[in-house]
Every structure is written in structure tokens, then in C-alpha cells.
Motif scaffolding. Structure first.
Motif, PDB file in Angstrom:
ATOM      1  N   GLU A  60       0.894  -1.233   0.050  1.00 52.44           N
ATOM      2  CA  GLU A  60       0.138  -0.152  -0.051  1.00 52.44           C
ATOM      3  C   GLU A  60       0.954   1.208  -0.048  1.00 52.44           C
ATOM      4  OE1 GLU A  60      -3.839   2.043   2.405  1.00 52.44           O
ATOM      5  OE2 GLU A  60      -2.803  -0.060   3.043  1.00 52.44           O
ATOM      6  N   ASP A  61       0.632   2.195  -0.947  1.00 50.12           N
ATOM      7  CA  ASP A  61       1.258   3.627  -1.310  1.00 50.12           C
ATOM      8  C   ASP A  61       2.633   3.423  -1.431  1.00 50.12           C
ATOM      9  OD1 ASP A  61      -1.189   4.855  -0.419  1.00 50.12           O
ATOM     10  OD2 ASP A  61      -0.885   4.877   1.268  1.00 50.12           O
ATOM     11  N   CYS A  62       3.078   2.123  -1.568  1.00 51.03           N
ATOM     12  CA  CYS A  62       4.533   1.901  -1.888  1.00 51.03           C
ATOM     13  C   CYS A  62       4.940   1.355  -3.355  1.00 51.03           C
ATOM     14  CB  CYS A  62       5.205   1.064  -0.962  1.00 51.03           C
ATOM     15  SG  CYS A  62       5.428   2.099   0.766  1.00 51.03           S
ATOM     16  N   LEU A  63       4.160   0.206  -3.659  1.00 48.28           N
ATOM     17  CA  LEU A  63       4.432  -0.584  -4.719  1.00 48.28           C
ATOM     18  C   LEU A  63       3.226  -1.063  -5.701  1.00 48.28           C
ATOM     19  CD1 LEU A  63       6.811  -1.938  -6.687  1.00 48.28           C
ATOM     20  CD2 LEU A  63       6.765  -3.962  -4.765  1.00 48.28           C
ATOM     21  N   HIS A  64       3.078  -1.084  -6.726  1.00 45.26           N
ATOM     22  CA  HIS A  64       2.054  -1.832  -7.453  1.00 45.26           C
ATOM     23  C   HIS A  64       2.611  -2.118  -8.797  1.00 45.26           C
ATOM     24  CE1 HIS A  64      -2.440  -1.491  -8.936  1.00 45.26           C
ATOM     25  NE2 HIS A  64      -1.812  -2.732  -8.989  1.00 45.26           N
ATOM     26  N   ILE A  82       5.578  -7.344 -17.340  1.00 47.19           N
ATOM     27  CA  ILE A  82       5.430  -7.079 -15.965  1.00 47.19           C
ATOM     28  C   ILE A  82       5.383  -5.317 -16.199  1.00 47.19           C
ATOM     29  CG2 ILE A  82       6.423  -6.762 -13.810  1.00 47.19           C
ATOM     30  CD1 ILE A  82       8.226  -9.275 -14.266  1.00 47.19           C
ATOM     31  N   TYR A  83       4.251  -4.947 -15.595  1.00 42.91           N
ATOM     32  CA  TYR A  83       4.063  -3.403 -15.526  1.00 42.91           C
ATOM     33  C   TYR A  83       4.104  -2.954 -14.260  1.00 42.91           C
ATOM     34  CZ  TYR A  83       1.474  -4.784 -19.842  1.00 42.91           C
ATOM     35  OH  TYR A  83       1.284  -5.565 -21.096  1.00 42.91           O
ATOM     36  N   PHE A  84       4.996  -1.725 -14.373  1.00 40.51           N
ATOM     37  CA  PHE A  84       5.003  -1.073 -13.162  1.00 40.51           C
ATOM     38  C   PHE A  84       4.127   0.120 -12.939  1.00 40.51           C
ATOM     39  CE2 PHE A  84       8.953  -3.127 -13.762  1.00 40.51           C
ATOM     40  CZ  PHE A  84       9.507  -3.798 -12.532  1.00 40.51           C
ATOM     41  N   ILE A  85       3.278   0.145 -12.046  1.00 42.62           N
ATOM     42  CA  ILE A  85       2.058   1.237 -12.049  1.00 42.62           C
ATOM     43  C   ILE A  85       2.486   2.116 -10.870  1.00 42.62           C
ATOM     44  CG2 ILE A  85      -0.361   1.689 -11.390  1.00 42.62           C
ATOM     45  CD1 ILE A  85      -0.642  -1.126 -12.461  1.00 42.62           C
ATOM     46  N   PRO A 105      13.156   0.332 -11.517  1.00 45.13           N
ATOM     47  CA  PRO A 105      12.319   0.774 -12.453  1.00 45.13           C
ATOM     48  C   PRO A 105      11.642   1.897 -12.288  1.00 45.13           C
ATOM     49  CG  PRO A 105      11.514  -0.652 -11.004  1.00 45.13           C
ATOM     50  CD  PRO A 105      12.728  -0.819 -10.589  1.00 45.13           C
ATOM     51  N   VAL A 106      10.877   2.554 -13.208  1.00 44.53           N
ATOM     52  CA  VAL A 106      10.423   3.861 -13.163  1.00 44.53           C
ATOM     53  C   VAL A 106       8.827   3.660 -13.538  1.00 44.53           C
ATOM     54  CG1 VAL A 106      12.093   5.175 -13.691  1.00 44.53           C
ATOM     55  CG2 VAL A 106      10.609   4.409 -15.399  1.00 44.53           C
ATOM     56  N   ARG A 107       8.035   4.233 -12.943  1.00 46.33           N
ATOM     57  CA  ARG A 107       6.551   4.193 -13.205  1.00 46.33           C
ATOM     58  C   ARG A 107       6.131   4.254 -14.488  1.00 46.33           C
ATOM     59  NH1 ARG A 107       1.820   8.461 -10.833  1.00 46.33           N
ATOM     60  NH2 ARG A 107       0.099   7.430 -11.703  1.00 46.33           N
ATOM     61  N   GLY A 108       5.284   3.210 -14.995  1.00 51.00           N
ATOM     62  CA  GLY A 108       4.871   3.060 -16.557  1.00 51.00           C
ATOM     63  C   GLY A 108       5.686   2.147 -17.201  1.00 51.00           C
ATOM     64  N   GLU A 109       6.821   1.712 -16.689  1.00 48.43           N
ATOM     65  CA  GLU A 109       7.739   1.018 -17.547  1.00 48.43           C
ATOM     66  C   GLU A 109       7.044  -0.401 -17.452  1.00 48.43           C
ATOM     67  OE1 GLU A 109      12.620  -0.086 -17.324  1.00 48.43           O
ATOM     68  OE2 GLU A 109      11.532   0.964 -15.700  1.00 48.43           O
ATOM     69  N   SER A 110       7.682  -1.278 -18.472  1.00 43.25           N
ATOM     70  CA  SER A 110       7.040  -2.540 -18.579  1.00 43.25           C
ATOM     71  C   SER A 110       8.525  -3.501 -18.966  1.00 43.25           C
ATOM     72  CB  SER A 110       6.118  -2.726 -19.604  1.00 43.25           C
ATOM     73  OG  SER A 110       6.554  -2.557 -20.997  1.00 43.25           O
TER      74      SER A 110
END
Length: 316
Positions: free
Chosen positions: A170-174, A194-197, A239-244
Motif C-alpha cells: 500500500e502506497d509503496c508498490l503496485h 510486467i507493468y510498474f504502476i 524501474p520507473v512508473r509506467g515501465e514494462s
């Protein structure tokens, strides 16, 4: 002492299959983890050949109480060595009680034999098929075994939906990850992404492994043995947000068996894809997902032997 009294193995026995020069041979692990090669059979195929009995001293008589041959399927659980579980037993008499005065041969045939399970050699259990010849004697029987390997074939599964899962703090990783299918044949390729949201922790690297879980026993006597078949790194760095991240895993590179569920109510073998993330403080986050593996009919197999295994095994 037994040999001096005339009760030792005064004959050698060998089993020769009718088509053993042309029949495929495959490697199999013995109980001591050494590798052997045995002839390959499929469900419904006949097992035919001859038994050669060669007297070690020609002219010397061999008295016996009968000669028989058996086709056997056994499950052996290593921690329960006093009990072997027979699920197939066929037998034929080759000779009545009497006397062998010279080397001889006996033909045999077991027609259209039902071999409902795949051969398996694991950490705690072994399922094997073999032909056993017994020359019964008053004190010591002469016994010879010839091992066989059985492969169970399956049809393409009627349904094979993609696998979609999430890993989150929660609030750290999705993270969302997706594999293209849930069922794969042993020479298949697992494709996924794998998608980093949401990424608010510093991830150091990510790895994917195949885990084999062998389960023996039942109820309070259930025992699970996990074996890591493979492990490889699929990402190095944060990784960064939005990366796959794409995944492509070739199953043919590994020593795998089909998924086996509740074999004769004695054991099961299941496979899992294990995704592990490691942060800069070496904390590990993981998600495990079961996949079903099945054996595809080889193109070299005769048409009458294809699709022998029951499709319902893939539907469970």
C-alpha cells in the motif's frame, strides 16, 4: 555358500523386446540419481518380445518350480520403503515346473497394455514400469527386471486463459504481471510482461524462477518438497512508473515433467512461476502462480498412438 550348494544363479536371464533396435530410448534417473536409458512406450501400446535363458554351464540341469513373466507398474515412496503400491500387474506363465537342460527362449506378449500414469523419478517418490522374469526355485529364485519408460500424451487444452496478477504494498508498490497462457506443453515458450504502476521503493533487481512442488502422502502425513528448476534475472536496476519488462522463457531448456495431480492418491507434482523483487535493503517481495504443464504428441509418433492421454487431466 548358496552357489556351492547348487542354488545360486546358475543361469542368466535377459529380456529382448521385439522392436528394441528401432524403439526410442530416453534417459531416466535411478534411485541413486544415476542416469539410465530405457525404451519408451505410450498408453495402449503392446509390450512383446522374448525371454532368453542361458545356462552358465551347458549340460548342467536347472531344476525349477515354474517360470513366469510379469508387467508391473509400481509407486515407491522412499520414506515408506516397506510398501510398494502396484497399480498395474499382468502375468503370464512361460514354463511349468520342470528341468532345463539347455539354454532356451520363451516368447511373450502383453497386448494393448493400459499405462495410465507417466513414469516419474522425484526426490521422495518414484513411479516406474518394468518387465519381471522369475525362475522359481526351492531356495533362491532367479529374478531379472527390465525397466521401461512411459510418457502420457495430452491434447491441446480447450481453454487456456492468460494469467494476470498483481503485487502490491500500500502506497509503496503496485505491479501487474501477465503471462500469455496458463497451460504450456513441455517445449513451449512462456511469454509475458510486467507493468510498474507505482514504484516508491528502490528495487535493486527482479528474478523469475520455476518451482517444482512434489507432494506425497495425505492429511497430516502430507510432505511437500520444493525444487528450484531454474532462476534468472529479468531486471537489474530501479524501474520507473509506467515501465514494462518483457518475459520470454523457453521451457525446452529444462528437465520438466507434465503436471501430475493426485496420482493413484499417492503423490502430485505441480509447477509454479515465482516472481521475486529485491530492494536495496535486500527485502524480498514475491508472487507465485501455478501453471499447468502437459506433454505434446511428438510429430514422429505414429498416428494411432497420438492423443492417447485423457483430456480431462488438463481440465482439472
Amino acid at each position: 555358500m548358496v552357489s556351492w550348494l547348487g542354488y545360486g544363479n546358475s543361469a542368466t536371464v535377459s529380456v529382448i523386446l521385439d522392436d528394441e533396435e528401432t524403439r526410442e530410448k530416453v534417459p531416466v534417473y535411478a534411485e541413486d540419481e544415476s542416469k539410465e536409458t530405457h525404451h519408451l512406450f505410450y498408453d495402449g501400446e503392446s509390450v512383446t518380445g522374448k525371454v532368453d535363458i542361458k545356462l552358465k554351464q551347458e549340460g548342467k540341469k536347472l531344476e525349477h518350480q515354474g517360470i513366469k513373466i510379469e508387467f508391473l507398474g509400481l509407486i515407491e515412496i522412499y520414506y515408506d520403503r516397506g510398501n510398494h503400491y502396484e497399480f498395474v500387474k499382468l502375468d503370464k506363465d512361460l514354463a511349468r515346473p520342470g528341468m532345463l537342460t539347455e539354454s532356451c527362449s520363451f516368447p511373450f506378449e502383453f497386448l494393448k497394455v493400459v499405462k495410465q500414469y507417466e513414469s516419474y523419478a522425484g526426490r521422495n517418490v518414484r513411479l516406474r514400469y518394468f518387465v519381471k522374469v522369475t525362475i522359481s526355485r526351492r531356495l533362491v529364485d532367479i529374478i531379472h527386471e527390465k525397466g521401461l519408460v512411459v510418457h502420457q500424451l495430452s491434447c491441446y487444452p480447450e481453454t487456456n486463459s492468460p494469467l494476470k496478477m498483481e503485487v502490491g504494498i500500500e502506497d509503496c508498490l503496485h505491479i501487474e504481471f501477465e503471462y500469455n497462457r496458463s497451460k504450456y506443453h513441455l517445449n513451449d515458450v512462456i511469454v509475458g510482461k510486467i507493468y510498474f504502476i507505482l514504484v516508491r521503493i528502490k528495487i535493486k533487481h527482479m528474478e523469475l524462477s520455476i518451482i517444482k512442488r512434489e507432494t506425497t502422502g495425505s492429511g497430516p502425513n502430507t510432505y511437500n518438497e520444493n525444487e528450484q528448476i531454474s532462476r534468472f534475472e529479468i531486471m537489474d536496476g530501479a524501474p520507473v512508473r509506467g515501465e514494462s519488462i518483457p518475459i520470454r522463457l523457453f521451457l525446452s531448456a529444462y528437465d520438466l515433467t507434465p503436471t501430475m495431480k493426485d496420482v493413484n492418491k499417492k503423490f502430485s507434482v505441480r509447477y509454479y512461476l515465482n516472481l521475486v523483487l529485491v530492494d536495496e535493503e535486500d527485502r524480498r517481495y514475491f508472487k507465485q502462480q501455478e501453471v499447468t504443464l502437459w506433454r505434446k504428441s511428438p510429430t514422429s509418433l505414429k498416428p494411432e498412438n497420438r492423443g492417447v492421454a485423457a483430456l480431462e487431466n488438463m481440465r482439472t
